[in-house]
Design an enzyme around this catalytic site. Structure first.
Site, PDB file in Angstrom:
ATOM      1  N   CYS A 184      -2.044  34.061  10.018  1.00  0.00           N
ATOM      2  CA  CYS A 184      -1.788  34.663  11.331  1.00  0.00           C
ATOM      3  C   CYS A 184      -1.479  33.606  12.383  1.00  0.00           C
ATOM      4  O   CYS A 184      -2.264  33.384  13.309  1.00  0.00           O
ATOM      5  CB  CYS A 184      -2.992  35.494  11.751  1.00  0.00           C
ATOM      6  SG  CYS A 184      -3.471  36.619  10.449  1.00  0.00           S
ATOM      7  N   GLU A 185      -0.383  32.911  12.208  1.00  0.00           N
ATOM      8  CA  GLU A 185       0.091  31.893  13.156  1.00  0.00           C
ATOM      9  C   GLU A 185       1.606  31.870  13.011  1.00  0.00           C
ATOM     10  O   GLU A 185       2.105  31.824  11.876  1.00  0.00           O
ATOM     11  CB  GLU A 185      -0.383  30.481  12.742  1.00  0.00           C
ATOM     12  CG  GLU A 185      -1.847  30.288  12.625  1.00  0.00           C
ATOM     13  CD  GLU A 185      -2.440  29.547  13.819  1.00  0.00           C
ATOM     14  OE1 GLU A 185      -1.665  29.130  14.711  1.00  0.00           O
ATOM     15  OE2 GLU A 185      -3.662  29.411  13.833  1.00  0.00           O
TER      16      GLU A 185
ATOM     17  N   TYR B 230       0.376  14.062   0.783  1.00  0.00           N
ATOM     18  CA  TYR B 230      -0.032  14.732   2.012  1.00  0.00           C
ATOM     19  C   TYR B 230       0.107  16.249   1.877  1.00  0.00           C
ATOM     20  O   TYR B 230       0.448  16.945   2.826  1.00  0.00           O
ATOM     21  CB  TYR B 230       0.763  14.171   3.216  1.00  0.00           C
ATOM     22  CG  TYR B 230       0.683  12.659   3.284  1.00  0.00           C
ATOM     23  CD1 TYR B 230      -0.495  12.036   3.692  1.00  0.00           C
ATOM     24  CD2 TYR B 230       1.752  11.847   2.892  1.00  0.00           C
ATOM     25  CE1 TYR B 230      -0.606  10.648   3.695  1.00  0.00           C
ATOM     26  CE2 TYR B 230       1.647  10.463   2.902  1.00  0.00           C
ATOM     27  CZ  TYR B 230       0.465   9.863   3.304  1.00  0.00           C
ATOM     28  OH  TYR B 230       0.356   8.501   3.305  1.00  0.00           O
TER      29      TYR B 230
ATOM     30  N   GLU C 110       0.840  -1.216   0.000  1.00  0.00           N
ATOM     31  CA  GLU C 110       0.000   0.000   0.000  1.00  0.00           C
ATOM     32  C   GLU C 110       0.863   1.251   0.000  1.00  0.00           C
ATOM     33  O   GLU C 110       0.762   2.084   0.905  1.00  0.00           O
ATOM     34  CB  GLU C 110      -0.879   0.016   1.260  1.00  0.00           C
ATOM     35  CG  GLU C 110      -1.774  -1.185   1.445  1.00  0.00           C
ATOM     36  CD  GLU C 110      -2.426  -1.232   2.841  1.00  0.00           C
ATOM     37  OE1 GLU C 110      -1.971  -0.499   3.752  1.00  0.00           O
ATOM     38  OE2 GLU C 110      -3.376  -2.000   3.011  1.00  0.00           O
TER      39      GLU C 110
HETATM   40  C1  LIG Z   1      -0.941   5.967   5.431  1.00  0.00           C
HETATM   41  C2  LIG Z   1      -1.054   4.523   5.140  1.00  0.00           C
HETATM   42  C3  LIG Z   1      -0.377   3.966   4.045  1.00  0.00           C
HETATM   43  C4  LIG Z   1       0.535   4.755   3.151  1.00  0.00           C
HETATM   44  O1  LIG Z   1       1.665   5.220   3.793  1.00  0.00           O
HETATM   45  P1  LIG Z   1       2.827   5.925   2.935  1.00  0.00           P
HETATM   46  O2  LIG Z   1       3.839   6.308   3.915  1.00  0.00           O
HETATM   47  O3  LIG Z   1       2.217   7.103   2.255  1.00  0.00           O
HETATM   48  O4  LIG Z   1       3.336   4.919   1.948  1.00  0.00           O
HETATM   49  C5  LIG Z   1      -0.576   2.629   3.769  1.00  0.00           C
HETATM   50  N1  LIG Z   1      -1.375   1.866   4.553  1.00  0.00           N
HETATM   51  C6  LIG Z   1      -2.030   2.362   5.605  1.00  0.00           C
HETATM   52  C7  LIG Z   1      -2.896   1.472   6.424  1.00  0.00           C
HETATM   53  C8  LIG Z   1      -1.892   3.703   5.940  1.00  0.00           C
HETATM   54  O5  LIG Z   1      -2.538   4.184   7.016  1.00  0.00           O
END
Ligand SMILES: *Cc1c(COP(=O)(O)O)cnc(C)c1O
Length: 422
Positions: A346-347, A375, A275
Site C-alpha cells: 500500500c504505497e 542489495y 572490496e
Molecule cells: C558498499 C561498499 C563497498 C561495495 O560497493 P559495491 O558498489 O557493491 O562494489 C565497498 N566498500 C565500502 C566501504 C562500501 O561501503
C-alpha cells in the site's frame, strides 16, 4: 555475463529450470548462481595478478551464509561494516586476517569483537574513531592495524544516494587533512598504521573517477612515506558498476579496472585490497515473481506481481532499473506489451518500473528480475507483514534453499507479549 539463460524455451539458473524451483519453493524468491559468483570473484583476482592483493567481498551486498562460504572457499576475504557481518564472515569460515572492517560508526563492542576474533585491518573514518580504537586496543592488550579512509573529493558520477567520495559526504577524512591525521595516528598507543583506504561510491560506470581518486592516493602514499609512516597496503574500495539495463550501459570490465590500478599504483610496491560487492553478486542473482493480475488503468496497464518493494527496494530507493523477463521464453516475433510493473504493498512507491515495454505476460506467468543479487535480499523487510522471501543457491544441476520462507506463525512468534497484556 551470468548463468541465467534460456534453454529449450525456459529460463534456467545454470542447469536448473527456474520453473522447477518455483514449483518447489513458491514465489517470490531469490535465486543465485554459484558459477556466476565464483566467476566474478576470479575475474577480479586475475585482474590483479602480478601484484600482491586480496579481493575482499563487500558482503553488505549479499550476506547469506551459503554465498559467503562459496566465495570464501574460492579464496575471497570479506569487507564487513557491522558486528553482525563480522560474525557472519567468521561463521562462514573466513579467518580474521582476511576480514577488513569498514564503516563510519564502529562501536566499542564491534571494535572489541574484531580485536578479539582477529582482524586484518580497521578502515578508520575519523579521529574520534581512532581515539576510541586506541583505548579499546590498549584495554585488551592488542594492537589494532589501521588504514585511514580518505575522501578524495572526486565526483563518482553515480546516484546521489550511493556517492561517497565528495567532500559533502559523511565518509572518510578530507584528503587535505590526511597528513595531520596520520601524525595523530602514529602518536596513539595500540594502533599501527598499515596503509590507506578509499571508496568513492557504488555503481560507477566509468574508470575516470576511480583513476582520479587513485592518483591522489598514490601522491598521498609518497607524502606519508616521506613523513615516516609505513604504507604497505592500499585498500581501494569497491564500486565498479554492472549493466542493469543491458541494452544501454557497458561499464568497464574488471580487467580494465585491474590494468588501471597497476598503472596508477603498481609502482608503489603496496599490497592492493579491493572490496567489490555489486559486481560479484549483482548479476549472480534473480528475483522471481508471479503475475497476480493484469489490471487495466485509465491510461495504462498494471502488471501486479506477488513481489513488492519490501522484497526488492532498489527501484523505490534509487530509481533503479532491473530488466524484467518472462521465465518462459517468448515465441519469436511475439508482440511485446507495455506495463507499469507494481507490487501489492500500500504505497505508490511500490513500483518496479513505469511504462516498461516487455514480453506480454499474463496472470499466473513467472517473471524474473535480472541483476537482483546485490542489495536485494539484504535490504528486504517484512513491511505489510509479508514474510522474507526465500533464497535459493544453484550449483550446476543442483539447487538448495539457503534461507527458507518463514511461516506466518514463525513471523508472529518473533514478537513477544508483555505480561500486562496476558
Ligand atoms: C558498499 C561498499 C563497498 C561495495 O560497493 P559495491 O558498489 O557493491 O562494489 C565497498 N566498500 C565500502 C566501504 C562500501 O561501503
Amino acid at each position: 555475463m551470468d548463468h541465467f539463460l534460456y534453454r529449450d524455451g525456459m529460463l534456467h539458473a545454470e542447469d536448473v529450470p527456474i520453473s522447477e524451483i518455483a514449483a518447489q519453493v513458491g514465489t517470490p524468491f531469490y535465486v543465485y548462481s554459484t558459477a556466476t559468483l565464483t566467476r566474478h570473484f576470479h575475474l577480479f583476482d586475475e585482474a590483479l595478478a602480478g601484484l600482491p592483493h586480496l579481493v575482499c567481498f563487500a558482503m553488505k551486498s549479499l550476506s547469506n551464509q551459503a554465498v559467503l562460504k562459496t566465495l570464501a572457499q574460492a579464496g575471497a576475504g570479506m569487507d564487513v561494516v557491522s558486528g553482525g557481518e563480522y560474525a557472519r564472515a567468521k561463521a562462514a569460515g573466513v579467518p580474521g586476517d582476511r576480514i577488513v572492517f569498514s564503516g563510519v560508526g564502529k562501536t566499542e563492542p564491534e571494535m572489541e569483537q574484531a580485536l578479539t576474533g582477529g582482524i586484518r585491518q580497521f578502515n578508520v573514518e575519523s579521529e574520534a574513531e581512532m581515539a576510541l580504537l586506541s583505548q579499546v586496543a590498549m584495554r585488551l592488550g592488542k594492537t589494532a592495524p589501521i588504514t585511514v579512509r580518505v575522501n578524495p573529493d572526486v565526483d563518482a558520477k553515480t546516484h546521489a544516494k550511493i556517492a561517497t567520495g565528495k567532500s559533502e559526504n559523511k565518509f572518510g577524512i578530507p584528503i587535505d587533512r590526511a597528513r595531520d591525521v596520520y601524525a595523530h595516528a602514529a602518536a596513539l598507543p595500540g594502533i599501527k598504521v598499515v596503509g590507506i583506504d578509499v571508496h568513492i561510491g557504488s555503481q560507477l560506470t566509468e574508470l575516470a573517477p576511480f583513476a582520479a581518486a587513485y592518483e591522489k592516493v598514490a601522491a598521498l602514499t609518497e607524502a606519508l612515506r616521506a613523513d615516516g609512516h609505513t604504507i604497505d597496503r592500499l585498500d581501494l574500495g569497491g564500486g565498479l558498476g554492472i549493466p542493469y539495463e543491458r541494452s544501454n550501459i557497458a561499464p568497464p570490465l574488471p580487467t580494465e579496472y585491474g590494468a588501471m590500478i597497476k598503472e596508477t599504483l603498481g609502482h608503489l610496491g603496496c599490497e592492493i585490497e579491493i572490496e567489490p560487492g555489486r559486481l560479484i553478486s549483482g548479476n549472480a542473482g534473480l528475483m522471481v515473481a508471479s503475475v497476480v493480475y493484469v489490471k487495466d488503468g485509465a491510461d495504462r496497464q498494471f502488471l501486479i506481481l506477488d513481489a513488492a518493494m519490501n522484497d526488492l527496494i532498489r527501484p523505490a530507493m534509487y530509481d533503479a532499473w532491473h530488466d524484467i523477463v518472462p521465465v518462459v521464453e517468448p515465441a519469436p516475433g511475439s508482440e511485446p506489451a507495455t506495463f507499469d510493473v507494481v507490487g501489492p504493498v500500500c504505497e505508490s512507491g511500490d513500483t518496479f518500473a513505469k511504462g516498461r515495454t516487455m514480453a506480454a505476460v499474463a496472470r499466473g506467468d513467472l517473471v524474473a528480475f535480472r541483476s537482483a543479487g546485490a542489495y536485494g535480499a539484504v535490504m528486504s523487510s517484512e513491511y505489510n507483514s509479508r514474510p522474507l522471501i526465500p533464497e535459493v543457491l544453484v550449483n550446476g544441476d543442483q539447487f538448495a534453499v539457503i534461507r527458507p520462507r518463514p511461516t506466518f506463525d514463525e513471523m508472529i512468534a518473533r514478537d513477544t507479549i508483555p505480561s500486562w497484556l496476558d
